[in-house]
Design a protein around this motif. Sequence first.
Motif, PDB file in Angstrom:
ATOM      1  N   GLY A  15      17.150 -24.035  -7.196  1.00 52.92           N
ATOM      2  CA  GLY A  15      16.150 -23.029  -6.949  1.00 52.92           C
ATOM      3  C   GLY A  15      15.212 -22.684  -8.044  1.00 52.92           C
ATOM      4  N   LEU A  16      15.004 -21.403  -8.236  1.00 49.70           N
ATOM      5  CA  LEU A  16      13.924 -20.925  -9.068  1.00 49.70           C
ATOM      6  C   LEU A  16      14.377 -20.511 -10.441  1.00 49.70           C
ATOM      7  N   LEU A  17      13.440 -20.031 -11.250  1.00 49.26           N
ATOM      8  CA  LEU A  17      13.755 -19.709 -12.622  1.00 49.26           C
ATOM      9  C   LEU A  17      12.906 -18.572 -13.109  1.00 49.26           C
ATOM     10  N   VAL A  18      13.286 -18.078 -14.248  1.00 49.90           N
ATOM     11  CA  VAL A  18      12.397 -17.177 -14.959  1.00 49.90           C
ATOM     12  C   VAL A  18      11.793 -17.990 -16.083  1.00 49.90           C
ATOM     13  N   ASP A  28      -0.386 -14.379 -24.335  1.00 45.07           N
ATOM     14  CA  ASP A  28       0.469 -15.474 -24.771  1.00 45.07           C
ATOM     15  C   ASP A  28       0.825 -16.351 -23.580  1.00 45.07           C
ATOM     16  N   LYS A  29       1.073 -17.631 -23.841  1.00 47.95           N
ATOM     17  CA  LYS A  29       1.468 -18.529 -22.763  1.00 47.95           C
ATOM     18  C   LYS A  29       2.962 -18.483 -22.553  1.00 47.95           C
ATOM     19  N   ASP A  30       3.334 -18.435 -21.270  1.00 49.47           N
ATOM     20  CA  ASP A  30       4.771 -18.440 -21.010  1.00 49.47           C
ATOM     21  C   ASP A  30       5.264 -19.866 -20.944  1.00 49.47           C
ATOM     22  N   ALA A  31       6.579 -19.999 -20.728  1.00 48.92           N
ATOM     23  CA  ALA A  31       7.202 -21.324 -20.816  1.00 48.92           C
ATOM     24  C   ALA A  31       6.764 -22.247 -19.696  1.00 48.92           C
ATOM     25  N   ALA A  32       6.235 -21.703 -18.624  1.00 44.30           N
ATOM     26  CA  ALA A  32       5.784 -22.543 -17.528  1.00 44.30           C
ATOM     27  C   ALA A  32       4.342 -22.972 -17.709  1.00 44.30           C
ATOM     28  N   GLY A  33       3.749 -22.574 -18.828  1.00 44.81           N
ATOM     29  CA  GLY A  33       2.391 -22.977 -19.121  1.00 44.81           C
ATOM     30  C   GLY A  33       1.365 -21.984 -18.624  1.00 44.81           C
ATOM     31  N   GLY A  34       1.783 -20.892 -18.024  1.00 39.25           N
ATOM     32  CA  GLY A  34       0.867 -19.875 -17.544  1.00 39.25           C
ATOM     33  C   GLY A  34       0.620 -18.833 -18.598  1.00 39.25           C
ATOM     34  N   THR A  49       7.203 -15.544 -14.760  1.00 35.69           N
ATOM     35  CA  THR A  49       7.009 -16.258 -13.502  1.00 35.69           C
ATOM     36  C   THR A  49       8.200 -17.144 -13.191  1.00 35.69           C
ATOM     37  N   ASP A  50       8.387 -17.418 -11.892  1.00 32.64           N
ATOM     38  CA  ASP A  50       9.429 -18.358 -11.514  1.00 32.64           C
ATOM     39  C   ASP A  50       8.808 -19.736 -11.347  1.00 32.64           C
ATOM     40  N   CYS A  51       9.591 -20.725 -10.926  1.00 31.90           N
ATOM     41  CA  CYS A  51       9.059 -22.084 -10.910  1.00 31.90           C
ATOM     42  C   CYS A  51       8.088 -22.320  -9.772  1.00 31.90           C
ATOM     43  N   ARG A  52       7.917 -21.371  -8.898  1.00 27.88           N
ATOM     44  CA  ARG A  52       6.876 -21.464  -7.888  1.00 27.88           C
ATOM     45  C   ARG A  52       5.623 -20.696  -8.297  1.00 27.88           C
ATOM     46  N   GLY A  53       5.719 -20.018  -9.451  1.00 28.68           N
ATOM     47  CA  GLY A  53       4.572 -19.257  -9.924  1.00 28.68           C
ATOM     48  C   GLY A  53       4.569 -17.805  -9.508  1.00 28.68           C
ATOM     49  N   ALA A 134      20.179 -19.388  -8.156  1.00 27.60           N
ATOM     50  CA  ALA A 134      19.160 -19.916  -7.254  1.00 27.60           C
ATOM     51  C   ALA A 134      19.481 -19.582  -5.809  1.00 27.60           C
ATOM     52  N   SER A 135      19.441 -18.319  -5.470  1.00 23.17           N
ATOM     53  CA  SER A 135      19.836 -17.892  -4.134  1.00 23.17           C
ATOM     54  C   SER A 135      18.659 -17.666  -3.201  1.00 23.17           C
ATOM     55  N   MET A 136      17.440 -17.962  -3.667  1.00 26.78           N
ATOM     56  CA  MET A 136      16.285 -17.761  -2.797  1.00 26.78           C
ATOM     57  C   MET A 136      16.269 -18.792  -1.685  1.00 26.78           C
ATOM     58  N   GLY A 137      15.777 -18.375  -0.538  1.00 22.06           N
ATOM     59  CA  GLY A 137      15.697 -19.279   0.597  1.00 22.06           C
ATOM     60  C   GLY A 137      14.704 -20.396   0.363  1.00 22.06           C
ATOM     61  N   GLY A 138      14.881 -21.482   1.127  1.00 19.46           N
ATOM     62  CA  GLY A 138      13.972 -22.600   1.042  1.00 19.46           C
ATOM     63  C   GLY A 138      14.241 -23.541  -0.101  1.00 19.46           C
ATOM     64  N   MET A 139      15.293 -23.289  -0.860  1.00 19.33           N
ATOM     65  CA  MET A 139      15.592 -24.131  -2.012  1.00 19.33           C
ATOM     66  C   MET A 139      16.976 -24.752  -1.865  1.00 19.33           C
TER      67      MET A 139
END
Length: 357
Positions: A15-18, A28-34, A49-53, A134-139
Amino acid sequence: MRSRVWWGTTAVVLGLLVAGCGQDGGGDKDAAGGSAAKSGSGGYPVTVTDCRGAKTTFSGAPKNIVTSNASSLELLLRLGAGDKVIGTGFPPGKGTLPAALDAQAQKVRVLGRAVIPKEKLLGSGADLYIDTFASMGGMGGGMGDAPTEAEYKAAGIKHIYLKSTACASTRTSPVTDLAAVEDDITSLGAVTGTSARAGELVAGMKEQVNAVEAAVGQTPESKRPTYFFFDYDAGTKQPSVVCNRQVANAVITSAGARNVFADCDGDYQQVGWEDVIAKNPDWIQLGVRNRGSEAANKKAFDQAQKWLESNAATKGLTAVKAGHFLRIGSEQTTIAGVSNADTVVEIAKTLYPGKVD
């Protein structure tokens, strides 16, 4: 087969991440590049952000944190934010954390010996839940009957994930360094107002790993020892191996070794012993989870080694015949944490005697 649940997480993490935030300062840029925008007193607001933004914004430090497992609990303890933790799932066994942290960890309320029950989590009084599962749906499902994001919001709980473990299934390339773990530490430091301490922890990890790289980094790939992480506690009937998206792959690679199952995409995969025999590793790590005492740990390592030495399928392996075993705990190898860097050093010292201090 033994249950594949240990110290603070489960075998398959989807699933997702922080994503980690940058240091204090605007834009500042976060680890996901945002962009992780920060402003105002104490570096807030902080947006991760999570890995979906999807974004989660904090206007101030959370006051009541619940952790899904002992990995995120330990990170908070190391950051000096342990006093904000009001509960955890998958609690660490007594003596499994470093001595300085163990007493604090044992005082944390246990909300679940495994996954925290949904109603207990929602009624915990938390304003932040740090999730490794990673308990979010769709993953690809989740861990138990997890709350929906709407239910978290209704309960006043912000929900974030650990990047280094919760995003294994979404990675598009192998993880070969500890950047994701360092990003988690940086991000949690920003969220909890402990960025200075986070910076110290990350700097310490980098110093250790950089020293190993300087000592053995020029070793040609073909000359690097092959390495098998034997997850004894996952069961011996059918081995479960760490693949190229798992934290352990980063630890092994950073230590100058070659994970013999780095060709499988994902975090874990079950294989047959014939597959291990075909790989014929130079070294084997006896992956044993902390039993809570030195004597109990030694007994478990002895059992794991004896099994390899006596089993018809494995006793002829190069590593087994040469006695090339490493007795390093599973948690510090497969679970995100500061001790991943310690493990890099420990592996490198064994595989490259005299080259690594």
